[in-house]
Design an enzyme around this catalytic site. Structure first.
Site, PDB file in Angstrom:
ATOM      1  N   ALA A  16       2.668  29.930 -41.973  1.00  0.00           N
ATOM      2  CA  ALA A  16       3.702  29.458 -40.898  1.00  0.00           C
ATOM      3  C   ALA A  16       3.184  29.839 -39.421  1.00  0.00           C
ATOM      4  CB  ALA A  16       5.114  30.125 -41.229  1.00  0.00           C
ATOM      5  N   ASN A 103       4.292  41.156 -38.165  1.00  0.00           N
ATOM      6  CA  ASN A 103       5.426  42.023 -37.611  1.00  0.00           C
ATOM      7  C   ASN A 103       4.753  43.544 -37.816  1.00  0.00           C
ATOM      8  OD1 ASN A 103       7.552  40.594 -36.801  1.00  0.00           O
ATOM      9  ND2 ASN A 103       7.940  39.796 -39.195  1.00  0.00           N
ATOM     10  N   LYS A 180      11.781  44.831 -31.723  1.00  0.00           N
ATOM     11  CA  LYS A 180      11.794  43.569 -32.909  1.00  0.00           C
ATOM     12  C   LYS A 180      11.663  44.362 -34.367  1.00  0.00           C
ATOM     13  CE  LYS A 180      10.512  39.426 -34.815  1.00  0.00           C
ATOM     14  NZ  LYS A 180       9.148  38.978 -34.997  1.00  0.00           N
TER      15      LYS A 180
HETATM   16  N1  LIG Z   1       7.220  32.836 -40.135  1.00  0.00           N
HETATM   17  C1  LIG Z   1       7.813  33.664 -39.365  1.00  0.00           C
HETATM   18  O1  LIG Z   1       9.129  32.814 -38.857  1.00  0.00           O
HETATM   19  C2  LIG Z   1       7.445  35.065 -38.819  1.00  0.00           C
HETATM   20  C3  LIG Z   1       8.115  35.195 -37.509  1.00  0.00           C
HETATM   21  C4  LIG Z   1       7.491  36.477 -36.883  1.00  0.00           C
HETATM   22  C5  LIG Z   1       6.717  37.277 -37.507  1.00  0.00           C
HETATM   23  N2  LIG Z   1       6.191  36.804 -38.682  1.00  0.00           N
HETATM   24  C6  LIG Z   1       5.194  37.675 -39.322  1.00  0.00           C
HETATM   25  O2  LIG Z   1       3.968  36.801 -39.192  1.00  0.00           O
HETATM   26  C7  LIG Z   1       2.926  37.382 -40.245  1.00  0.00           C
HETATM   27  C8  LIG Z   1       2.703  36.105 -41.099  1.00  0.00           C
HETATM   28  O3  LIG Z   1       3.514  35.529 -41.540  1.00  0.00           O
HETATM   29  P1  LIG Z   1       3.944  34.027 -42.233  1.00  0.00           P
HETATM   30  O4  LIG Z   1       5.451  33.791 -42.306  1.00  0.00           O
HETATM   31  O5  LIG Z   1       3.086  32.872 -41.196  1.00  0.00           O
HETATM   32  O6  LIG Z   1       3.290  34.192 -43.409  1.00  0.00           O
HETATM   33  P2  LIG Z   1       2.737  33.057 -44.536  1.00  0.00           P
HETATM   34  O7  LIG Z   1       3.179  31.522 -44.159  1.00  0.00           O
HETATM   35  O8  LIG Z   1       2.903  33.235 -45.894  1.00  0.00           O
HETATM   36  O9  LIG Z   1       1.311  32.833 -44.051  1.00  0.00           O
HETATM   37  C9  LIG Z   1       0.166  33.557 -44.666  1.00  0.00           C
HETATM   38  C10 LIG Z   1      -0.994  32.673 -44.902  1.00  0.00           C
HETATM   39  O10 LIG Z   1      -2.102  33.535 -45.273  1.00  0.00           O
HETATM   40  C11 LIG Z   1      -3.067  32.867 -46.219  1.00  0.00           C
HETATM   41  N3  LIG Z   1      -3.358  33.893 -46.934  1.00  0.00           N
HETATM   42  C12 LIG Z   1      -3.173  34.841 -48.001  1.00  0.00           C
HETATM   43  N4  LIG Z   1      -4.322  35.678 -48.424  1.00  0.00           N
HETATM   44  C13 LIG Z   1      -5.355  35.032 -47.618  1.00  0.00           C
HETATM   45  C14 LIG Z   1      -6.580  35.385 -47.684  1.00  0.00           C
HETATM   46  N5  LIG Z   1      -7.152  36.536 -48.252  1.00  0.00           N
HETATM   47  N6  LIG Z   1      -7.574  34.719 -46.738  1.00  0.00           N
HETATM   48  C15 LIG Z   1      -6.970  33.830 -45.815  1.00  0.00           C
HETATM   49  N7  LIG Z   1      -5.859  33.544 -45.937  1.00  0.00           N
HETATM   50  C16 LIG Z   1      -4.940  34.075 -46.703  1.00  0.00           C
HETATM   51  C17 LIG Z   1      -1.678  32.232 -47.145  1.00  0.00           C
HETATM   52  O11 LIG Z   1      -2.374  31.563 -47.773  1.00  0.00           O
HETATM   53  P3  LIG Z   1      -1.695  30.682 -49.200  1.00  0.00           P
HETATM   54  O12 LIG Z   1      -1.186  29.591 -48.463  1.00  0.00           O
HETATM   55  O13 LIG Z   1      -2.594  30.513 -50.126  1.00  0.00           O
HETATM   56  O14 LIG Z   1      -0.422  31.588 -49.606  1.00  0.00           O
HETATM   57  C18 LIG Z   1      -0.947  31.768 -46.039  1.00  0.00           C
HETATM   58  O15 LIG Z   1      -1.489  30.554 -45.549  1.00  0.00           O
HETATM   59  C19 LIG Z   1       3.763  38.189 -41.021  1.00  0.00           C
HETATM   60  O16 LIG Z   1       3.546  39.790 -40.866  1.00  0.00           O
HETATM   61  C20 LIG Z   1       5.384  37.934 -40.697  1.00  0.00           C
HETATM   62  O17 LIG Z   1       6.023  39.046 -41.036  1.00  0.00           O
HETATM   63  C21 LIG Z   1       6.603  35.571 -39.199  1.00  0.00           C
END
Ligand SMILES: NC(=O)c1ccc[n+]([C@@H]2O[C@H](COP(=O)([O-])OP(=O)(O)OC[C@H]3O[C@@H](n4cnc5c(N)ncnc54)[C@H](OP(=O)(O)O)[C@@H]3O)[C@@H](O)[C@H]2O)c1
Length: 298
Positions: A16, A103, A180
């Protein structure tokens, strides 16, 4: 519009947050290298009625990487850093800047254990983005990052200059990150109840939330964060004012049966509390429940 810079930028973790940053760079003609786990031809960001397609393919094997990057955005979940470190090893040299889009307040400490040669920049990610069932990502706010005011952060700001991701180099970065974190910590309650924001309208949950936030605030201040007495009530007010069906990423992960980022969002309060001899009675109950919900067994 095109940026004048000529940096090699890689995104590790095109989920995301990673897709959003890839899309804002691609929009200005600076398409990053995409390093992920699941093979895909492209990424799609949905922003209102607009669809932005970032061409891939997504690289899925670090062995295929033949050169280091100038800037790496690390956007895997904190529970995925161990496996993703293989990417960082091949993408980073002494001049590489790694900007951690996660985060928590321990981004530097967590990456330090991998002995990487680059310079690490923590961040506060302010925008919400959500992966849809078709794999596209829906952006749900203005794209904005806060970074500490350092030389390495300026490399990140330069790469994002001219994009619609605004970057704030904050002198009070640690306080912003802790603020945050307090918000993220409260969202852990939603993962335990399997309920959305509406749950905060209950008087008993509001009392528990304030007690938890007071505990978090004491730890944050002991860690040097400058946060006022009003912060707990402000955070509770925000959850109460949100639409009753508003979810949060830790609840989405719980509903999908995925590991939870409980340690960086909740465990940290108890751990840092112990260092400062601050009692954390709410964490002492919440954290084992979140850990068991995430990791089992059973
Ligand atoms: N989403 C939000 O609104 C938001 C807002 C603020 C902060 N955050 C923080 O931002 C961080 C990322 O969150 P997110 O929501 O973007 O998570 P996410 O959507 O789950 O994205 C994680 C990505 O990493 C990939 N991945 C997993 N293992 C991997 C590896 N070994 N090598 C390369 N890529 C790999 C996943 O692949 P797959 O597609 O195979 O699963 C997925 O594409 C987290 O710490 C979250 O708490 C998120």
């Amino acid at each position: 519009m095109s940026t004048e810079i000529n940096m090699v930028v890689a995104i590790v973790g095109p989920g995301a947050i990673g897709t959003t940053v890839a899309a804002v760079l691609h929009e200005v003609g600076h398409t990053p290298l995409l390093c992920g786990r699941t093979p895909r031809d492209h990424l799609t960001l949905q922003d209102g009625d607009r669809l932005i397609t970032v061409p891939g393919p997504i690289q899925t094997n670090p062995i295929q990487i033949t050169r280091t990057a100038d800037l790496v955005f690390l956007a895997v979940k904190s529970t995925q850093i161990g496996a993703a470190a293989e990417w960082l090893k091949v993408l980073t040299g002494p001049e590489t800047v790694i900007c951690v889009l996660q985060n928590g307040v321990e981004q530097l400490d967590r990456l330090a254990t991998y002995s990487l040669s680059g310079q690490i920049v923590p961040s506060v990610v302010w925008f919400p983005a959500q992966t849809q069932s078709d794999g596209s990502v829906r952006l749900r706010g203005d794209v904005r990052l806060s970074l500490p005011d350092t030389t390495a952060s300026r490399v990140v700001a330069k790469a994002l200059q001219g994009t619609r991701c605004s970057v704030d180099l904050a002198a009070n970065f640690s306080s912003l990150a802790w603020r945050k974190l307090l918000q993220n910590a409260v969202a852990g309650l939603m993962a335990l109840t399997h309920r959305r924001s509406g749950m905060f309208s209950r008087a008993d949950i509001a009392r528990l939330t304030l007690a938890y936030l007071q505990e978090c605030l004491s730890v944050a201040r002991a860690e040097g964060a400058e946060l006022g007495d009003e912060v707990p009530q402000e955070i509770l007010d925000k959850f109460q004012a949100a639409p009753a069906d508003m979810s949060t990423s830790i609840l989405t992960d719980r509903e999908a049966g995925r590991p939870l980022e409980w340690d960086i969002r909740n465990g940290v309060i108890a751990r840092r509390g112990r260092v400062h001899s601050i009692p954390t009675p709410v964490s002492d109950i919440l954290v084992p429940l979140l850990a068991a919900a995430s990791d089992g067994p059973g």
